[in-house]
Design a protein around this motif. Structure first.
Motif, short mmCIF file in Angstrom:
data_model
loop_
_atom_site.label_atom_id
_atom_site.label_comp_id
_atom_site.label_asym_id
_atom_site.label_seq_id
_atom_site.Cartn_x
_atom_site.Cartn_y
_atom_site.Cartn_z
N ASP A 1 0.82 -1.21 0.00
CA ASP A 1 0.00 0.00 0.00
C ASP A 1 0.86 1.27 0.00
O ASP A 1 0.37 2.35 -0.32
CB ASP A 1 -0.95 0.01 1.20
CG ASP A 1 -0.22 0.00 2.53
OD1 ASP A 1 0.77 -0.74 2.66
OD2 ASP A 1 -0.63 0.73 3.44
N THR A 2 2.15 1.13 0.31
CA THR A 2 3.02 2.30 0.38
C THR A 2 3.41 2.81 -1.00
O THR A 2 3.82 3.97 -1.14
CB THR A 2 4.30 2.00 1.18
OG1 THR A 2 5.03 0.96 0.52
CG2 THR A 2 3.97 1.57 2.60
N PHE A 3 3.33 1.97 -2.03
CA PHE A 3 3.70 2.41 -3.38
C PHE A 3 2.61 2.20 -4.42
O PHE A 3 2.73 2.65 -5.56
CB PHE A 3 4.97 1.67 -3.85
CG PHE A 3 4.78 0.19 -4.09
CD1 PHE A 3 4.20 -0.29 -5.26
CD2 PHE A 3 5.19 -0.73 -3.13
CE1 PHE A 3 4.04 -1.65 -5.47
CE2 PHE A 3 5.01 -2.09 -3.34
CZ PHE A 3 4.43 -2.55 -4.52
N LEU A 4 1.52 1.55 -4.03
CA LEU A 4 0.52 1.13 -5.03
C LEU A 4 -0.07 2.31 -5.80
O LEU A 4 -0.39 2.18 -7.00
CB LEU A 4 -0.59 0.33 -4.33
CG LEU A 4 -1.29 -0.74 -5.17
CD1 LEU A 4 -0.30 -1.67 -5.85
CD2 LEU A 4 -2.26 -1.53 -4.31
N LYS A 5 -0.19 3.45 -5.16
CA LYS A 5 -0.78 4.60 -5.85
C LYS A 5 0.05 5.04 -7.06
O LYS A 5 -0.46 5.68 -7.98
CB LYS A 5 -0.95 5.77 -4.88
CG LYS A 5 -1.79 6.91 -5.45
CD LYS A 5 -1.99 8.04 -4.47
CE LYS A 5 -2.84 9.14 -5.10
NZ LYS A 5 -3.06 10.27 -4.16
N LYS A 6 1.33 4.67 -7.05
CA LYS A 6 2.20 5.00 -8.18
C LYS A 6 2.02 4.04 -9.35
O LYS A 6 2.59 4.25 -10.43
CB LYS A 6 3.66 5.00 -7.71
CG LYS A 6 3.94 6.06 -6.66
CD LYS A 6 5.37 5.98 -6.16
CE LYS A 6 5.62 7.02 -5.06
NZ LYS A 6 7.00 6.90 -4.50
N ILE A 7 1.24 2.99 -9.13
CA ILE A 7 0.91 2.03 -10.19
C ILE A 7 -0.47 2.38 -10.72
O ILE A 7 -1.44 2.43 -9.95
CB ILE A 7 0.91 0.57 -9.65
CG1 ILE A 7 2.26 0.23 -9.01
CG2 ILE A 7 0.54 -0.40 -10.76
CD1 ILE A 7 3.43 0.22 -9.94
N ASP A 8 -0.56 2.63 -12.01
CA ASP A 8 -1.85 3.02 -12.58
C ASP A 8 -2.91 1.95 -12.33
O ASP A 8 -2.63 0.75 -12.43
CB ASP A 8 -1.71 3.26 -14.08
CG ASP A 8 -2.90 4.00 -14.65
OD1 ASP A 8 -3.92 3.33 -14.94
OD2 ASP A 8 -2.84 5.23 -14.78
N LEU A 9 -4.11 2.39 -11.99
CA LEU A 9 -5.20 1.46 -11.66
C LEU A 9 -5.54 0.53 -12.83
O LEU A 9 -6.12 -0.54 -12.61
CB LEU A 9 -6.44 2.26 -11.23
CG LEU A 9 -7.58 1.49 -10.58
CD1 LEU A 9 -7.12 0.76 -9.33
CD2 LEU A 9 -8.75 2.44 -10.26
N SER A 10 -5.17 0.90 -14.02
CA SER A 10 -5.43 0.04 -15.19
C SER A 10 -4.67 -1.28 -15.12
O SER A 10 -4.98 -2.22 -15.87
CB SER A 10 -5.05 0.78 -16.48
OG SER A 10 -3.66 1.05 -16.51
N HIS A 11 -3.70 -1.37 -14.21
CA HIS A 11 -2.90 -2.60 -14.07
C HIS A 11 -3.36 -3.46 -12.89
O HIS A 11 -2.70 -4.46 -12.58
CB HIS A 11 -1.43 -2.24 -13.87
CG HIS A 11 -0.83 -1.44 -14.98
ND1 HIS A 11 -0.81 -1.89 -16.28
CD2 HIS A 11 -0.25 -0.21 -14.98
CE1 HIS A 11 -0.23 -0.98 -17.05
NE2 HIS A 11 0.11 0.05 -16.29
#
Length: 255
Positions: free
Chosen positions: A188-198
């Protein structure tokens, strides 16, 4: 709002006493699609029975789970090939490498993984990857098999941001489940940097129940806890998270 659980073992013995109640509870929460990974040939009939009971909601995979790669793995791989000849499936999974429990059959796990990737390509199917303490081994095989026909889901993703990006580079979605709610889960510490499309949602029930159910039997309805956590991470409403992740799942599984 339609919510899709892209990875749940609904045929598991853990649900023998209340399987229908678990499914009905999930329906009441808006969980309407269940993608069912295989383990080995001993569960095939139970998977078919589940599909017969819920033909509009249950979508089956075929495959040999890495922890079930033993001396008879060639027989099990033949069973996977036979099932592919006899009917259609939505993916080959869950397949991969698991070095947490036992390293004895690493060579055979690698071979089974590679063989099943090639079967997926032959049948134009996605793969669903199981990886436990084996990121480098998994990536090594994916590098060997990388081409336009390789795609799928990295189930129960628990790696780093760099490993997430590498998985996405192999045309994989990231399966996000209960671990995202764990204090020590870290994704959860980096997930926002991964586009939700993935991203796709999963429970892996009966395993890996999210907080506040951690340590108990997981079930499909608990995907709401994962959904709410992702809504917090991405700072989006739950309807948007459900809509995008369901769309992503349809893209992978071709429905």
């Amino acid at each position: 709002m339609i919510i899709t659980d892209t990875h749940i073992h609904l045929y598991s013995e853990a649900f023998d006493e209340d399987r229908n109640e678990v499914i009905q509870r999930a329906f009441s929460y808006g969980v309407e699609r269940f993608f069912i990974p295989a383990i080995d040939s001993s569960y095939t009939q139970a998977m078919y029975n589940l599909e017969n009971s819920y033909p509009k909601n249950v979508f089956l995979m075929t495959g040999l789970h890495p922890t079930h790669v033993k001396e008879d793995y060639l027989d099990e791989l033949r069973h996977v090939e036979q099932t592919l000849l006899s009917r259609s499936f939505y993916a080959i999974g869950e397949i991969g490498i698991d070095l947490y429990w036992d390293k004895t059959y690493l060579k055979e796990q690698r071979m089974a993984f590679k063989t099943q990737i090639q079967l997926a390509k032959k049948y134009d199917l996605p793969i669903v990857i199981h990886c436990r303490e084996a990121f480098e081994e998994i990536f090594e095989v994916l590098e060997e098999e990388k081409d336009d026909k390789l795609f799928g889901i990295f189930h129960c993703f628990t790696g780093t941001k760099e490993q997430a990006e590498r998985a996405i580079g192999f045309n994989m979605k990231l399966g996000i489940g209960g671990v995202v709610t764990f204090k020590n889960g870290k994704i959860d510490t980096f997930l926002k940097k991964i586009d939700l499309s993935h991203i796709v949602l999963e429970t892996d029930a009966p395993y890996l129940a999210p907080v506040p159910h951690r340590g108990k039997r997981n079930e499909a309805g608990y995907i709401l806890n994962v959904l709410n956590k992702l809504a917090d991470v991405y700072e989006l409403d739950i309807n948007t998270i459900a809509e995008v992740t369901t769309r992503n799942s349809k893209e992978v599984f071709g429905i």
